[in-house]
Design an enzyme around this catalytic site. Structure first.
Site, PDB file in Angstrom:
ATOM      1  N   GLY A   1       0.813  -1.212   0.000  1.00  0.00           N
ATOM      2  CA  GLY A   1       0.000   0.000   0.000  1.00  0.00           C
ATOM      3  C   GLY A   1       0.843   1.258   0.000  1.00  0.00           C
TER       4      GLY A   1
ATOM      5  N   LYS B   1      -8.828   9.642  12.675  1.00  0.00           N
ATOM      6  CA  LYS B   1     -10.266   9.332  12.644  1.00  0.00           C
ATOM      7  C   LYS B   1     -10.673   8.419  13.805  1.00  0.00           C
ATOM      8  CE  LYS B   1     -10.772  10.164   7.715  1.00  0.00           C
ATOM      9  NZ  LYS B   1      -9.475  10.826   7.617  1.00  0.00           N
TER      10      LYS B   1
END
Length: 628
Positions: free
Chosen positions: A305, A423
């Site tokens: 990623g 978050k």
């Protein structure tokens, strides 16, 4: 075999012989010239005899010292400062040696002292001069233009105006001049430093400040911003000035992006959003990170990623003995494996195609690889997608974390670093809530075992798979409109290299149980980012590309936070890394609730799943559900 050796090395030996003979002739001329200057062209018979008597061994001494300094390993066409330093050292050492011999042999009584000084000067001048002349001839560096004139390359492909008459600009100019295959010509520099105005660098003039750029608009095809230290407000100003010319402009990477600080034409790239954010250069504690990683076996989940792959690149810089690349995407894993094999040096590379949700597979990988350090970057990160599929977020972000963390305990891993997100703070979405649970898991597991567990929490990363930037770029490429959820929505941003470097820094400092947060600077309006990206593509916001507000999505907040109520923030030894010290979760109660959560995830009951998440993370605000 013997004949092949002679054939291969004969040209080199022949060139070396010719070079030594030429240097011997030049050194003889220097020595004779010193006598001629000293005696004004009329050398007495006594000194003439003395000169011929001492000439051979003085020349021989200089050749020996020049050889010892490494001068004869250099290539004439690339003669530079290092070669001139070698000439200076060799001639100086030889002259000192000659002086010592003369003192002991003749008590320095029959040798003119000024001859030694003149001979030293002439020797350096002739040996260095012949090499510089050859370099200038071969590389076509002769410049007969006067300082107030501009020299020109014949029919260059590009005429370049360089902004920044500093060290970076000088290095780029030197490469342009030395590498004729580039077929580029630098027509001048612009720099706001008035002290540099009118000066020249390698024969190229500093034309003035940036405010004079339009005066030379017809003389250049492209602008190069050669100020790697320029960030934020300064970079925005430079970009606006360049945009006003209507010409293409590019920049050198920031100092942090340049490998070993080396500036090159090959490193020139387009101006990016990162350049305009105003992020300060990160100074890492390289020694501490090296001690943490060097000769260790490092496993990185999510290695293919955006965050994981850069973690791999950064870790490679600190010479681990082996890196394990674990990823669920076959293509991403293949790509990072190829990159590692090109740049790994002595580090061994082990790719593992695996799903972190399968405990048996993870345990087999741990057993084979035996990691010392684990960076857990594998996770689902896209907020709206995880609102649609909350069971997948739970299985990957929570069950996956339990699997890789418990396997780390069983295998006796030294350090486990969870890559978390802002978050997770007072989450209003499933993705944030699951990442908060992941943080609680590693804190709970930190007790009573030999593995040091820690988490690193940071905000949005420019260029990552979950970032809004790729969406904006795609919308601009299609001709717009660019969609922004709300005119006031703000986010913290940092570059991928900045984030991964600070993850390594935090990991090297952790003692276990900490949640580290990174200094994210000031939050940036998403609307401003959209406008900047449009301008960087040479277009005008609102005219060439429209901006539309589409409303807040489920689970989205106007402002992100980095700490939640009850968490105390404390500084660390690194100014960009802080540590949070909140209440540790009760492990038994936590895993009982998680067990029930995982059971609910199998039923695909989104409402019950969200409710169970709120029992684990009381600050989680359940938003309006998406439906499929």
């Amino acid at each position: 075999m013997k004949l092949k050796f002679i054939k291969t090395n004969f040209p080199r030996l022949w060139k070396l012989t010719l070079t030594v003979i030429l240097d011997a002739i030049l050194l003889s001329i220097a020595y004779g010239g010193a006598y001629l200057i000293r005696f004004e062209g009329s050398i007495s018979p006594y000194y003439k005899t003395f000169m011929w008597l001492t000439l051979p061994w003085i020349v021989l001494a200089k050749l020996i010292f020049l050889f010892l300094t490494g001068l004869y390993r250099g290539i004439w066409r690339y003669t530079g400062v290092v070669d001139l330093q070698n000439i200076f050292k060799g001639i100086t050492l030889a002259s000192v040696g000659v002086l010592i011999i003369l003192v002991f042999a003749y008590r320095f009584e029959s040798f003119p002292r000024s001859v030694l000084i003149l001979d030293w000067f002439f020797s350096i001048f002739l040996i260095g001069g012949i090499r510089l002349l050859y370099r200038m001839y071969v590389n076509k560096e002769f410049n007969i233009a006067f300082p107030w004139q501009m020299s020109h390359v014949v029919n260059p492909n590009k005429r370049i105006l360089i902004i920044g008459a500093g060290a970076a600009g000088e290095k780029v100019l030197r490469e342009i001049k030395e590498n004729r295959k580039l077929n580029m010509e630098a027509i001048g520099f612009l720099d706001d430093s008035k002290e540099k105005h009118g000066k020249t660098i390698h024969g190229v003039r500093v034309l003035g400040g940036l405010d004079r750029i339009n005066e030379y608009r017809d003389l250049f095809d492209e602008i190069l911003i050669a100020i790697p230290s320029a960030r934020g407000v300064e970079m925005r100003r430079i970009v606006e000035i360049c945009e006003g010319t209507g010409k293409k402009f590019r920049t050198l990477p920031s100092i942090g992006e340049l490998i070993d600080g080396r500036v090159s034409v090959n490193s020139i790239r387009e101006v990016s959003l990162v350049d305009l954010l105003g992020r300060e250069e990160i100074i890492l504690d390289q020694g501490r990170i090296r001690r943490f990683i060097k000769d260790k076996r490092v496993l990185i989940t999510g290695a293919g990623g955006s965050i994981g792959s850069d973690l791999v690149r950064q870790v490679l810089n600190f010479n681990p003995s082996a890196i394990g690349l674990l990823d669920f995407s076959e293509y991403n894993l293949y790509r990072i494996e190829l990159e590692c094999k090109r740049n790994s040096g002595k580090t061994k590379i082990y790719p593992y195609l695996a799903d972190i949700r399968h405990l048996e597979t993870i345990e087999k990988i741990y057993s084979f690889f035996s990691p010392d350090i684990v960076f857990h970057a594998a996770a689902y990160k896209h907020v709206p997608m995880q609102e649609l599929h909350p069971h997948e977020a739970v299985n990957t972000n929570i069950l996956g974390t339990i699997n890789v963390a418990t396997a780390a305990v069983n295998q006796g891993v030294e350090s486990f670093i969870l890559v978390s997100t802002d978050k997770a703070v007072r989450p209003t979405n499933v993705m944030g809530a699951t990442k908060r649970v992941a943080e609680m898991i590693i804190q709970a597991l930190n007790r009573n075992n030999g593995t040091r567990f820690m988490a690193v929490r940071f905000g949005n990363v420019i260029g990552s798979s979950g970032s809004v930037i790729p969406l904006f770029q795609e919308q601009i490429a299609r001709g717009g409109p660019v969609t922004v959820t709300h005119p006031e929505v703000m986010r913290y941003f940092m570059s991928i290299p900045e984030a991964t470097q600070l993850i390594l820094q935090a990991g090297s400092m952790g003692e276990g149980g900490e949640i580290f947060i990174l200094d994210m600077g000031r939050p940036v309006k998403i609307l401003d980012i959209a406008r900047d990206l449009i301008r960087l593509n040479g277009l005008t916001p609102g005219e060439d590309i429209a901006i539309e507000f589409i409303g807040m999505r489920p689970g989205e907040k106007l402002y992100e936070e980095l700490i939640t109520e009850g968490e105390g923030i404390s500084p660390t030894e690194h100014p960009k890394v802080f540590v949070l010290k909140g209440a540790m979760p009760d492990a038994n109660a936590l895993f009982a609730l998680i067990s029930e959560l995982l059971e609910i995830a199998r039923s695909f009951d989104a409402a019950r799943l969200r409710h169970q998440l709120s029992l684990i993370v009381p600050e989680y605000e359940i938003c309006k559900e998406y439906t499929i």
